[in-house]
Design an enzyme around this catalytic site. Structure first.
Site, PDB file in Angstrom:
ATOM      1  N   HIS A 185      13.735 -14.937   2.773  1.00  0.00           N
ATOM      2  CA  HIS A 185      13.484 -14.164   1.559  1.00  0.00           C
ATOM      3  C   HIS A 185      12.541 -14.878   0.588  1.00  0.00           C
ATOM      4  O   HIS A 185      11.645 -14.251   0.008  1.00  0.00           O
ATOM      5  CB  HIS A 185      14.813 -13.841   0.880  1.00  0.00           C
ATOM      6  CG  HIS A 185      15.817 -13.247   1.817  1.00  0.00           C
ATOM      7  ND1 HIS A 185      16.753 -14.035   2.479  1.00  0.00           N
ATOM      8  CD2 HIS A 185      16.012 -11.977   2.244  1.00  0.00           C
ATOM      9  CE1 HIS A 185      17.495 -13.242   3.251  1.00  0.00           C
ATOM     10  NE2 HIS A 185      17.060 -12.000   3.132  1.00  0.00           N
ATOM     11  N   GLY A 186      12.735 -16.180   0.400  1.00  0.00           N
ATOM     12  CA  GLY A 186      11.850 -16.934  -0.483  1.00  0.00           C
ATOM     13  C   GLY A 186      10.401 -16.916   0.002  1.00  0.00           C
ATOM     14  O   GLY A 186       9.491 -16.542  -0.756  1.00  0.00           O
TER      15      GLY A 186
ATOM     16  N   GLN B 226      21.072  -2.005   0.186  1.00  0.00           N
ATOM     17  CA  GLN B 226      20.180  -2.301   1.309  1.00  0.00           C
ATOM     18  C   GLN B 226      19.639  -1.057   2.005  1.00  0.00           C
ATOM     19  O   GLN B 226      18.596  -1.101   2.646  1.00  0.00           O
ATOM     20  CB  GLN B 226      20.911  -3.171   2.338  1.00  0.00           C
ATOM     21  CG  GLN B 226      21.940  -2.461   3.209  1.00  0.00           C
ATOM     22  CD  GLN B 226      23.280  -2.188   2.524  1.00  0.00           C
ATOM     23  OE1 GLN B 226      23.490  -2.626   1.395  1.00  0.00           O
ATOM     24  NE2 GLN B 226      24.171  -1.492   3.199  1.00  0.00           N
TER      25      GLN B 226
ATOM     26  N   HIS C 290      24.071  -5.909  -0.858  1.00  0.00           N
ATOM     27  CA  HIS C 290      23.844  -7.350  -0.946  1.00  0.00           C
ATOM     28  C   HIS C 290      24.113  -7.805  -2.387  1.00  0.00           C
ATOM     29  O   HIS C 290      23.970  -7.017  -3.325  1.00  0.00           O
ATOM     30  CB  HIS C 290      22.397  -7.698  -0.601  1.00  0.00           C
ATOM     31  CG  HIS C 290      21.933  -7.235   0.737  1.00  0.00           C
ATOM     32  ND1 HIS C 290      22.543  -7.598   1.923  1.00  0.00           N
ATOM     33  CD2 HIS C 290      20.881  -6.456   1.101  1.00  0.00           C
ATOM     34  CE1 HIS C 290      21.884  -7.060   2.946  1.00  0.00           C
ATOM     35  NE2 HIS C 290      20.885  -6.355   2.461  1.00  0.00           N
TER      36      HIS C 290
ATOM     37  N   SER D  42      11.362  -6.509   2.778  1.00  0.00           N
ATOM     38  CA  SER D  42      12.769  -6.162   2.977  1.00  0.00           C
ATOM     39  C   SER D  42      13.454  -5.777   1.670  1.00  0.00           C
ATOM     40  O   SER D  42      12.938  -6.006   0.567  1.00  0.00           O
ATOM     41  CB  SER D  42      13.520  -7.333   3.600  1.00  0.00           C
ATOM     42  OG  SER D  42      13.695  -8.373   2.648  1.00  0.00           O
ATOM     43  N   CYS D  43      14.637  -5.217   1.808  1.00  0.00           N
ATOM     44  CA  CYS D  43      15.412  -4.801   0.633  1.00  0.00           C
ATOM     45  C   CYS D  43      15.668  -5.964  -0.314  1.00  0.00           C
ATOM     46  O   CYS D  43      15.520  -5.834  -1.535  1.00  0.00           O
ATOM     47  CB  CYS D  43      16.723  -4.158   1.074  1.00  0.00           C
ATOM     48  SG  CYS D  43      17.680  -5.133   2.258  1.00  0.00           S
TER      49      CYS D  43
END
Length: 339
Positions: A197-198, A302, A223, A142-143
């Site tokens: 995300h992590g 994003q 973001h 993802s972005c």
């Protein structure tokens, strides 16, 4: 059609798909053989104006033709003609296309909205390009995850990363997205830690110790990441600034800019297509070291930061370039990244 070029199909021509198509069209070692649309909307119209061959599901062909479109064939026809397909359909939709790609024996790239299980490799141009060499299936993360990898990787290479903590203030929706929100709230998304995300960073750099939290905000621009990183070796803020300034897809933001809206305006002033900011936008003045820990803010566009990663993923999967830095340089030069 140039038989010496890799034939790329774009399945889905929305926010990401139209940008990937334009980026691929700039490359001298690949070409767009077609894009897919399910509705004859303004994006289909602009695709036709740009000269892209339009494909659509077989049951939609007649409706497109009634609206005056010339349709090259069905989505299945497009896949059969491709060497590789970049799936830019909405998140959680791309997984339903995997059987078609497998059936036709075509390589495929998915976006970060899909589960990590959709492909054996999650991709970042700097951190694990070599893993994708010759691969059949890859997911470009993802972005936000792309943005995190771009700063964590060089820090880990130079100083060693002990622990990453990141809070992500996500945009509520893209500028053209009229269905998302919130309008007047900050929404914890998710309410339980960690956000995805992590764990996504760990699909590329498994050894990184990272905790992530995220929320949605009523904005459509970018973001914002608030990062706190414990490093294994000491460094100064100036050393980190100098390190980031050398990276191919990090732009140090200064000159009075202190907000995401100003970065978008900066992109407009630079003449960027769609005011895209493909690089991480690190606020230079925010970079600081306190009690041995590194802190900084970065903004992530994003709509565009994953676009060059998709181009590099194609080049790796098709074995067009084995050296990731050479691929990054080529992609950057063609797109105007760093300018």
């Amino acid at each position: 059609m140039d038989m010496s070029k890799v034939k790329v199909a774009i399945n889905g021509y929305g926010t990401i798909g139209k940008r990937v198509a334009d980026a691929v069209a700039l490359q001298d070692d690949m070409e767009i053989i077609g894009i897919s649309k399910t509705r004859p909307n303004f994006e289909a119209k602009t695709a036709a104006m740009k000269g892209y061959d339009i494909y659509t599901p077989a049951d939609k062909i007649d409706s497109f033709k009634k609206d005056g479109y010339t349709i090259a064939g069905s989505v299945e026809d497009m896949i059969k003609a491709a060497d590789i397909v970049v799936d830019c359909t909405p998140g959680k939709v791309g997984v339903s296309n995997k059987a078609l790609y497998e059936k036709e024996g075509v390589k495929a790239i998915w976006q970060g909205g899909e589960s990590k299980d959709i492909a054996p490799i999650s991709f970042n141009s700097e951190a694990n390009y070599a893993d994708a060499l010759g691969a059949d299936y890859v997911r470009v993360v993802s972005c936000n995850t792309t943005g995190l990898c771009r700063v964590i990787y060089p820090l880990d290479q130079k100083y060693g990363v002990e622990k990453v903590r990141v809070t992500i203030v996500r945009r509520g929706g893209d500028p053209g997205d009229i269905k998302s929100g919130p309008i007047d709230a900050l929404v914890l998304d998710p309410i339980k830690l960690p956000s995805h995300h992590g764990p996504d960073v760990k699909t590329i750099m498994p050894h990184i110790n990272i905790t992530s939290a995220a929320m949605k905000a009523p904005t459509s621009f970018m973001h914002l990441h608030v990062l706190n990183i414990q490093l294994k070796n000491e460094c100064t803020a100036d050393e980190v600034k100098n390190l980031f300034a050398t990276r191919p897809r990090i732009q140090m933001i200064a000159d009075g800019i202190s907000a995401t809206a100003q970065i978008i305006e900066y992109g407009r002033d630079l003449g960027r297509p769609r005011n895209d900011m493909w690089e991480n936008c690190v606020f230079k003045e925010s970079v600081s070291v306190d009690d041995g820990e590194l802190y900084f803010f970065q903004a992530i566009h994003q709509e565009s930061d994953v676009i060059p990663e998709n181009v590099d993923a194609i080049r790796a999967m098709m074995s067009l370039e084995k050296d990731n830095l050479k691929s990054i340089e080529k992609t950057n030069k063609s797109m105007g990244i760093g300018i």
